[in-house]
Scaffold this motif. Structure first.
Motif, PDB file in Angstrom:
ATOM      1  N   LEU A   5      40.695  46.157  47.691  1.00 16.11           N
ATOM      2  CA  LEU A   5      39.598  46.288  46.735  1.00 16.11           C
ATOM      3  C   LEU A   5      40.019  47.225  45.610  1.00 16.11           C
ATOM      4  CD1 LEU A   5      36.561  45.950  45.937  1.00 16.11           C
ATOM      5  CD2 LEU A   5      36.082  47.894  47.442  1.00 16.11           C
ATOM      6  N   VAL A   6      39.846  46.776  44.368  1.00 20.78           N
ATOM      7  CA  VAL A   6      40.146  47.609  43.196  1.00 20.78           C
ATOM      8  C   VAL A   6      38.870  47.753  42.392  1.00 20.78           C
ATOM      9  CG1 VAL A   6      41.545  47.891  41.121  1.00 20.78           C
ATOM     10  CG2 VAL A   6      42.540  46.783  43.141  1.00 20.78           C
ATOM     11  N   THR A   7      38.273  48.939  42.372  1.00 27.13           N
ATOM     12  CA  THR A   7      37.111  49.166  41.521  1.00 27.13           C
ATOM     13  C   THR A   7      37.599  49.493  40.113  1.00 27.13           C
ATOM     14  OG1 THR A   7      36.847  51.564  41.814  1.00 27.13           O
ATOM     15  CG2 THR A   7      35.948  50.139  43.548  1.00 27.13           C
ATOM     16  N   GLY A   8      36.865  49.011  39.115  1.00 28.61           N
ATOM     17  CA  GLY A   8      37.364  49.135  37.752  1.00 28.61           C
ATOM     18  C   GLY A   8      38.551  48.220  37.513  1.00 28.61           C
ATOM     19  N   GLY A   9      38.606  47.118  38.269  1.00 27.81           N
ATOM     20  CA  GLY A   9      39.784  46.258  38.259  1.00 27.81           C
ATOM     21  C   GLY A   9      39.969  45.444  36.991  1.00 27.81           C
ATOM     22  N   ALA A  10      38.945  45.320  36.162  1.00 21.24           N
ATOM     23  CA  ALA A  10      39.089  44.605  34.894  1.00 21.24           C
ATOM     24  C   ALA A  10      39.368  45.561  33.733  1.00 21.24           C
ATOM     25  CB  ALA A  10      37.832  43.782  34.597  1.00 21.24           C
ATOM     26  N   GLY A  11      39.553  46.829  34.060  1.00 19.82           N
ATOM     27  CA  GLY A  11      39.851  47.815  33.028  1.00 19.82           C
ATOM     28  C   GLY A  11      41.325  47.847  32.673  1.00 19.82           C
ATOM     29  N   PHE A  12      41.690  48.788  31.833  1.00 16.31           N
ATOM     30  CA  PHE A  12      43.060  48.921  31.340  1.00 16.31           C
ATOM     31  C   PHE A  12      44.060  49.060  32.497  1.00 16.31           C
ATOM     32  CE2 PHE A  12      45.932  52.614  29.962  1.00 16.31           C
ATOM     33  CZ  PHE A  12      47.023  51.788  29.740  1.00 16.31           C
ATOM     34  N   ILE A  13      43.911  50.114  33.283  1.00 18.36           N
ATOM     35  CA  ILE A  13      44.851  50.341  34.386  1.00 18.36           C
ATOM     36  C   ILE A  13      44.578  49.365  35.536  1.00 18.36           C
ATOM     37  CG2 ILE A  13      45.581  51.993  36.154  1.00 18.36           C
ATOM     38  CD1 ILE A  13      44.990  54.224  34.082  1.00 18.36           C
ATOM     39  N   GLY A  14      43.309  49.145  35.851  1.00 16.64           N
ATOM     40  CA  GLY A  14      42.948  48.301  36.982  1.00 16.64           C
ATOM     41  C   GLY A  14      43.490  46.889  36.871  1.00 16.64           C
ATOM     42  N   SER A  15      43.496  46.325  35.660  1.00 19.61           N
ATOM     43  CA  SER A  15      43.988  44.954  35.491  1.00 19.61           C
ATOM     44  C   SER A  15      45.482  44.865  35.778  1.00 19.61           C
ATOM     45  CB  SER A  15      43.677  44.446  34.082  1.00 19.61           C
ATOM     46  OG  SER A  15      44.259  45.286  33.087  1.00 19.61           O
ATOM     47  N   HIS A  16      46.231  45.861  35.353  1.00 18.96           N
ATOM     48  CA  HIS A  16      47.668  45.881  35.653  1.00 18.96           C
ATOM     49  C   HIS A  16      47.899  46.054  37.153  1.00 18.96           C
ATOM     50  CE1 HIS A  16      49.396  45.983  31.557  1.00 18.96           C
ATOM     51  NE2 HIS A  16      48.289  46.624  31.230  1.00 18.96           N
ATOM     52  N   LEU A  17      47.076  46.887  37.787  1.00 18.38           N
ATOM     53  CA  LEU A  17      47.207  47.104  39.224  1.00 18.38           C
ATOM     54  C   LEU A  17      46.899  45.826  39.995  1.00 18.38           C
ATOM     55  CD1 LEU A  17      47.636  48.992  41.657  1.00 18.38           C
ATOM     56  CD2 LEU A  17      45.218  49.631  41.463  1.00 18.38           C
ATOM     57  N   CYS A  18      45.825  45.125  39.621  1.00 18.10           N
ATOM     58  CA  CYS A  18      45.477  43.869  40.288  1.00 18.10           C
ATOM     59  C   CYS A  18      46.630  42.870  40.193  1.00 18.10           C
ATOM     60  CB  CYS A  18      44.222  43.255  39.662  1.00 18.10           C
ATOM     61  SG  CYS A  18      42.680  44.103  40.066  1.00 18.10           S
ATOM     62  N   LYS A  19      47.207  42.756  39.019  1.00 20.26           N
ATOM     63  CA  LYS A  19      48.312  41.811  38.811  1.00 20.26           C
ATOM     64  C   LYS A  19      49.495  42.152  39.698  1.00 20.26           C
ATOM     65  CE  LYS A  19      51.054  39.691  35.125  1.00 20.26           C
ATOM     66  NZ  LYS A  19      51.293  39.628  33.656  1.00 20.26           N
ATOM     67  N   ARG A  20      49.824  43.438  39.780  1.00 16.46           N
ATOM     68  CA  ARG A  20      50.971  43.865  40.586  1.00 16.46           C
ATOM     69  C   ARG A  20      50.701  43.641  42.083  1.00 16.46           C
ATOM     70  NH1 ARG A  20      54.976  47.986  40.148  1.00 16.46           N
ATOM     71  NH2 ARG A  20      56.099  48.013  42.138  1.00 16.46           N
ATOM     72  N   LEU A  21      49.489  43.951  42.534  1.00 19.69           N
ATOM     73  CA  LEU A  21      49.155  43.776  43.952  1.00 19.69           C
ATOM     74  C   LEU A  21      49.193  42.302  44.349  1.00 19.69           C
ATOM     75  CD1 LEU A  21      46.221  46.342  44.242  1.00 19.69           C
ATOM     76  CD2 LEU A  21      48.516  46.579  45.244  1.00 19.69           C
ATOM     77  N   LEU A  22      48.731  41.412  43.471  1.00 25.94           N
ATOM     78  CA  LEU A  22      48.804  39.977  43.744  1.00 25.94           C
ATOM     79  C   LEU A  22      50.256  39.514  43.796  1.00 25.94           C
ATOM     80  CD1 LEU A  22      45.941  38.673  41.436  1.00 25.94           C
ATOM     81  CD2 LEU A  22      45.995  38.481  43.927  1.00 25.94           C
ATOM     82  N   ALA A  23      51.069  40.027  42.875  1.00 25.65           N
ATOM     83  CA  ALA A  23      52.480  39.642  42.839  1.00 25.65           C
ATOM     84  C   ALA A  23      53.215  40.068  44.101  1.00 25.65           C
ATOM     85  CB  ALA A  23      53.152  40.252  41.610  1.00 25.65           C
ATOM     86  N   GLU A  24      52.708  41.106  44.746  1.00 24.29           N
ATOM     87  CA  GLU A  24      53.328  41.582  45.981  1.00 24.29           C
ATOM     88  C   GLU A  24      52.774  40.872  47.219  1.00 24.29           C
ATOM     89  OE1 GLU A  24      53.141  45.848  46.112  1.00 24.29           O
ATOM     90  OE2 GLU A  24      54.569  46.078  44.470  1.00 24.29           O
ATOM     91  N   GLY A  25      51.925  39.861  47.006  1.00 23.48           N
ATOM     92  CA  GLY A  25      51.487  39.023  48.117  1.00 23.48           C
ATOM     93  C   GLY A  25      50.208  39.457  48.795  1.00 23.48           C
ATOM     94  N   ASN A  26      49.362  40.188  48.078  1.00 24.71           N
ATOM     95  CA  ASN A  26      48.105  40.661  48.648  1.00 24.71           C
ATOM     96  C   ASN A  26      46.920  39.838  48.147  1.00 24.71           C
ATOM     97  OD1 ASN A  26      49.134  43.213  49.994  1.00 24.71           O
ATOM     98  ND2 ASN A  26      49.782  43.582  47.890  1.00 24.71           N
ATOM     99  N   GLU A  27      45.811  39.944  48.880  1.00 29.83           N
ATOM    100  CA  GLU A  27      44.536  39.409  48.430  1.00 29.83           C
ATOM    101  C   GLU A  27      43.790  40.545  47.735  1.00 29.83           C
ATOM    102  OE1 GLU A  27      40.505  37.326  50.337  1.00 29.83           O
ATOM    103  OE2 GLU A  27      42.268  37.710  51.582  1.00 29.83           O
ATOM    104  N   VAL A  28      43.227  40.279  46.552  1.00 31.38           N
ATOM    105  CA  VAL A  28      42.619  41.342  45.745  1.00 31.38           C
ATOM    106  C   VAL A  28      41.178  41.000  45.397  1.00 31.38           C
ATOM    107  CG1 VAL A  28      42.714  42.585  43.543  1.00 31.38           C
ATOM    108  CG2 VAL A  28      44.843  42.064  44.771  1.00 31.38           C
ATOM    109  N   ILE A  29      40.277  41.952  45.652  1.00 33.51           N
ATOM    110  CA  ILE A  29      38.895  41.878  45.167  1.00 33.51           C
ATOM    111  C   ILE A  29      38.768  42.851  44.006  1.00 33.51           C
ATOM    112  CG2 ILE A  29      36.453  42.149  45.709  1.00 33.51           C
ATOM    113  CD1 ILE A  29      37.156  41.791  48.653  1.00 33.51           C
ATOM    114  N   CYS A  30      38.409  42.347  42.852  1.00 38.22           N
ATOM    115  CA  CYS A  30      38.275  43.156  41.631  1.00 38.22           C
ATOM    116  C   CYS A  30      36.796  43.381  41.355  1.00 38.22           C
ATOM    117  CB  CYS A  30      38.938  42.419  40.471  1.00 38.22           C
ATOM    118  SG  CYS A  30      38.575  43.075  38.834  1.00 38.22           S
TER     119      CYS A  30
END
Length: 314
Positions: A5-30
């Protein structure tokens, strides 16, 4: 595969974090309420079957079965967090309580995105994690500074009392693509002003310093901190220790953009820090070789390209 779970996931830092976590093979809730975040930042992730976007305000409880939580939700630039200071401190404090409650219930690891602002206008330079700070508790920046300080307290208390697995990252000035065009922070301000041929606004005499970290380096640090063993709780500084004056930053951006914009000077805002540079000794020691990789000119060039595309699309 972890469910994260990434809170603030559509923000500046959060969006980059979501992308990286998905690229590493995780399921992400934004989770995002879009106060400063934007669907544009995560539009390319929406087709990923392991990405879930939820419109939600962290001041209200949220329930989900997750393995890890990155709590990034909070406006981070003075323009935005001073717009509604009561809402800002509610986001920091109530958001921390709600996410810590969730972590406690589902036994998830949780990382708090704290800030170098907990050091205020520092009397110690560079700032180690052991420094308690010099913060005005009733000034115009205190809704953010003290909200983040209180959130750190809550994290430590949930860890001590309820054995919640916590990580606290103190994030220093970070920049890069997906910053808002009206963000109000110095890097985005200077780049947009330079690209539009407007005067670059420098507060004070330009001698105050900051240390600028490219967003990819921060995301790598956040993930590395989350992956440390339970004995590493933080707080831990994440930033680039190379220090620049505001004048140096402005001149570098003028050089990279080829802009003929002029520099204009205005009064320094109340409680604006004179110096800011992280001591990252703890991160270097405990984060398995983490070190900022992107130099200022390289990061600024990528940011300039991003803002050129945003401005040309308007």
């Amino acid at each position: 595969m972890k469910r994260i779970l990434v809170t603030g996931g559509a923000g500046f830092i959060g969006s980059h974090l979501c992308k990286r976590l998905l690229a590493e093979g995780n399921e992400v809730i934004c989770l995002d309420n879009y106060f400063t975040g934007s669907k544009r930042n995560i539009i390319d992730l929406l087709s990923n079957p392991y990405f879930e976007l939820v419109r939600h305000d962290v001041t209200e409880p949220y329930y989900a079965e997750v393995d890890e939580i990155y709590n990034l939700a909070c406006p981070a630039s003075p323009v935005h967090y001073q717009y509604n200071p009561i809402k800002t401190i509610k986001t920091s404090v109530m958001g921390a309580i709600n996410m810590l409650g969730l972590a406690k219930r589902v036994k998830a690891k949780i990382l708090q995105a704290s800030t170098s602002e907990v050091y205020g206008d520092p009397a110690v330079h560079p700032q180690p994690e052991s420094y308690w700070g010099n913060v005005n508790p009733i000034g115009p920046r205190s809704c953010y500074d003290e909200g983040k300080r209180c959130a750190e307290t809550l994290f430590m208390d949930y860890h001590t009392q309820n054995k919640v697995a916590i990580k606290i990252a103190r994030i220093f000035n970070t920049y890069g693509p997906h910053m808002n065009i009206d963000d109000g922070r110095v890097v985005s301000n200077f780049i947009v002003q330079a690209l539009q041929g407007k005067d670059l606004t420098i507060f004070g005499d330009g001698s105050q310093t900051r240390s600028f970290q490219y967003v990819d380096d921060l995301v790598a640090g956040l993930i590395a901190l989350m992956q440390t063993d339970a004995s590493v709780t933080g707080p831990m500084n994440l930033g680039n220790p190379t220090e620049f004056t505001m004048l140096q930053l402005a001149q570098t951006i003028l050089e990279l953009t080829g802009s003929s914009s002029k520099l204009v000077f205005q009064a320094l805002p109340q409680d604006d820090p004179q110096q800011r540079r992280p001591d990252i000794g703890k991160a270097r020691e405990l984060l398995d070789g983490w070190e900022p990789q992107v130099g200022l000119k390289q990061g600024l060039q990528q940011s300039i390209t991003y803002f050129e595309n945003v401005l040309s699309a308007q």
